[in-house]
Design a protein around this motif. Structure first.
Motif, mmCIF file in Angstrom:
data_model
loop_
_atom_site.group_PDB
_atom_site.id
_atom_site.type_symbol
_atom_site.label_atom_id
_atom_site.label_comp_id
_atom_site.label_asym_id
_atom_site.label_seq_id
_atom_site.Cartn_x
_atom_site.Cartn_y
_atom_site.Cartn_z
ATOM 1 N N ASN A 281 -4.659 0.362 -4.057
ATOM 2 C CA ASN A 281 -3.822 0.495 -2.851
ATOM 3 C C ASN A 281 -2.866 1.684 -2.916
ATOM 4 O O ASN A 281 -1.988 1.826 -2.073
ATOM 5 C CB ASN A 281 -2.993 -0.783 -2.634
ATOM 6 N N LYS B 69 -9.366 13.095 5.752
ATOM 7 C CA LYS B 69 -9.606 11.774 5.145
ATOM 8 C C LYS B 69 -8.283 11.062 4.869
ATOM 9 O O LYS B 69 -8.170 9.856 5.036
ATOM 10 C CB LYS B 69 -10.347 11.947 3.805
ATOM 11 N N TYR B 70 -7.298 11.835 4.419
ATOM 12 C CA TYR B 70 -5.993 11.237 4.097
ATOM 13 C C TYR B 70 -5.339 10.688 5.363
ATOM 14 O O TYR B 70 -4.818 9.576 5.381
ATOM 15 C CB TYR B 70 -5.088 12.289 3.440
ATOM 16 N N PHE C 20 1.300 5.652 0.121
ATOM 17 C CA PHE C 20 0.762 6.993 0.355
ATOM 18 C C PHE C 20 1.813 7.993 -0.110
ATOM 19 O O PHE C 20 2.944 7.966 0.385
ATOM 20 C CB PHE C 20 0.472 7.209 1.854
ATOM 21 N N THR D 57 0.874 -1.181 0.000
ATOM 22 C CA THR D 57 0.000 0.000 0.000
ATOM 23 C C THR D 57 0.907 1.225 0.000
ATOM 24 O O THR D 57 1.931 1.231 0.691
ATOM 25 C CB THR D 57 -0.885 0.010 1.261
ATOM 26 N N HIS E 47 -2.292 5.813 -2.966
ATOM 27 C CA HIS E 47 -3.020 7.007 -2.495
ATOM 28 C C HIS E 47 -2.175 8.266 -2.668
ATOM 29 O O HIS E 47 -0.974 8.242 -2.390
ATOM 30 C CB HIS E 47 -3.356 6.870 -1.001
ATOM 31 N N ALA F 154 -5.891 3.846 8.954
ATOM 32 C CA ALA F 154 -6.607 2.586 8.675
ATOM 33 C C ALA F 154 -5.683 1.543 8.056
ATOM 34 O O ALA F 154 -5.888 0.336 8.231
ATOM 35 C CB ALA F 154 -7.790 2.863 7.752
ATOM 36 N N ALA F 155 -4.650 2.008 7.340
ATOM 37 C CA ALA F 155 -3.700 1.068 6.714
ATOM 38 C C ALA F 155 -2.671 0.571 7.729
ATOM 39 O O ALA F 155 -1.824 -0.256 7.397
ATOM 40 C CB ALA F 155 -3.010 1.741 5.537
ATOM 41 N N ALA G 11 -7.041 7.515 6.308
ATOM 42 C CA ALA G 11 -6.678 6.382 5.432
ATOM 43 C C ALA G 11 -5.307 5.826 5.835
ATOM 44 O O ALA G 11 -5.108 4.600 5.835
ATOM 45 C CB ALA G 11 -6.668 6.843 3.976
#
Ligand code: GLP
Length: 268
Positions: free
Chosen positions: A98, A116-117, A64, A62, A100, A123-124, A120
């Motif tokens: 996956n 929100k970022y 970011f 994932t 972002h 949450a990951a 996220a």
């Protein structure tokens, strides 16, 4: 801070590629923080090569990204979405769902997008390894000088110097954004590891301020002095203003011996 100095910029990319490869082969659900700019391009080339020749798989990774221009279409050639697609995501086996970036279009609220970022990332499971570059003014992500050292993902107005530095990448008839969404310094500091790459003499002053200067919002990268696991990887030119170079090279050889004797421990 661990400071690693190499003679050539390719070795900087190789070192970072090795860290990423170690993370994604040793952790079942690795979370990578990624950067854009010219510095990490050779890192991404190496990762693509490792994917093709050594079967390095990004299937469970994932990602970011640090930042994205405000109100830019994802397919705009100047967007960081497009940069990541062209330099990495389209060339490896990562699931696009996956990946972002902190995007924010004109009809979205930057404050809500920032929250929100952050949610996220949480949450990951948080970021295991955040790759960073550094701006000539000491910025990380788009956290310009004066950014709060505790900041989270939000919209930032860019400095004239950053706009000027990045103008080389825009054609004269292309719109150059003057604001961006960026992870905050607090977001970056929450990553388990950070690895900052810097190459070239034009980064030497910022690198020196980051490592030996006072911890100050004037040089946002100096916040990394407070990070438990910060690795700074430099070529000779970017390290040229550091007074303690011989110590860093010596400590690095000692670390290699300690790793050989006791094994290398990643606290991911
Ligand atoms: C850009 C990015 C940063 C990057 C820095 C250096 O403005 N927002 O994430 O680290 O500037 O870029 P370069 O690697 O092109 O020198």
């Amino acid at each position: 801070m661990q400071v690693v100095i190499f003679d050539h910029s390719e070795q900087v990319a190789q070192h970072a590629a090795q860290w990423i490869s170690d993370l994604i082969t040793n952790k079942t659900t690795p979370v990578l923080g990624l950067a854009t700019g010219s510095t990490p391009i050779s890192l991404y080339n190496m990762l693509v090569d490792m994917h093709q020749t050594q079967a390095l798989s990004f299937a469970d990774v994932t990602t970011f990204n640090l930042d994205e221009y405000h109100n830019i279409a994802p397919d705009n050639p100047q967007s960081y979405c497009r940069f990541m697609h062209d330099n990495l995501f389209s060339l490896v086996d990562i699931d696009p769902a996956n990946t972002h970036l902190p995007t924010c279009s004109a009809n979205q609220n930057p404050r809500q997008q920032g929250l929100k970022y952050e949610a996220a990332i949480e949450a990951a499971g948080g970021i295991d390894l955040q790759i960073l570059g550094i701006g000539a003014n000491g910025h990380i992500g788009f956290n310009e000088p004066s950014s709060s050292l505790a900041s989270k993902t939000r919209i930032k107005t860019l400095t004239e110097q950053t706009i000027q530095d990045n103008s080389r990448l825009f054609k004269s008839d292309e719109h150059q954004p003057d604001s961006a969404m960026t992870m905050g310094i607090g977001t970056i500091m929450a990553s388990r590891y950070v690895l900052l790459m810097a190459t070239g003499e034009h980064k030497a002053a910022a690198v020196n301020a980051m490592i030996t200067g006072p911890l100050s919002a004037t040089c946002p990268a100096s916040a990394l002095q407070m990070h438990e696991n910060a690795i700074v990887v430099l070529d000779k030119a970017a390290a040229s203003k550091l007074t303690n170079q011989s110590y860093y090279r010596w400590a690095d050889r000692q670390n290699a011996k300690l790793n050989a004797q006791y094994g290398f421990y990643h606290n991911y």
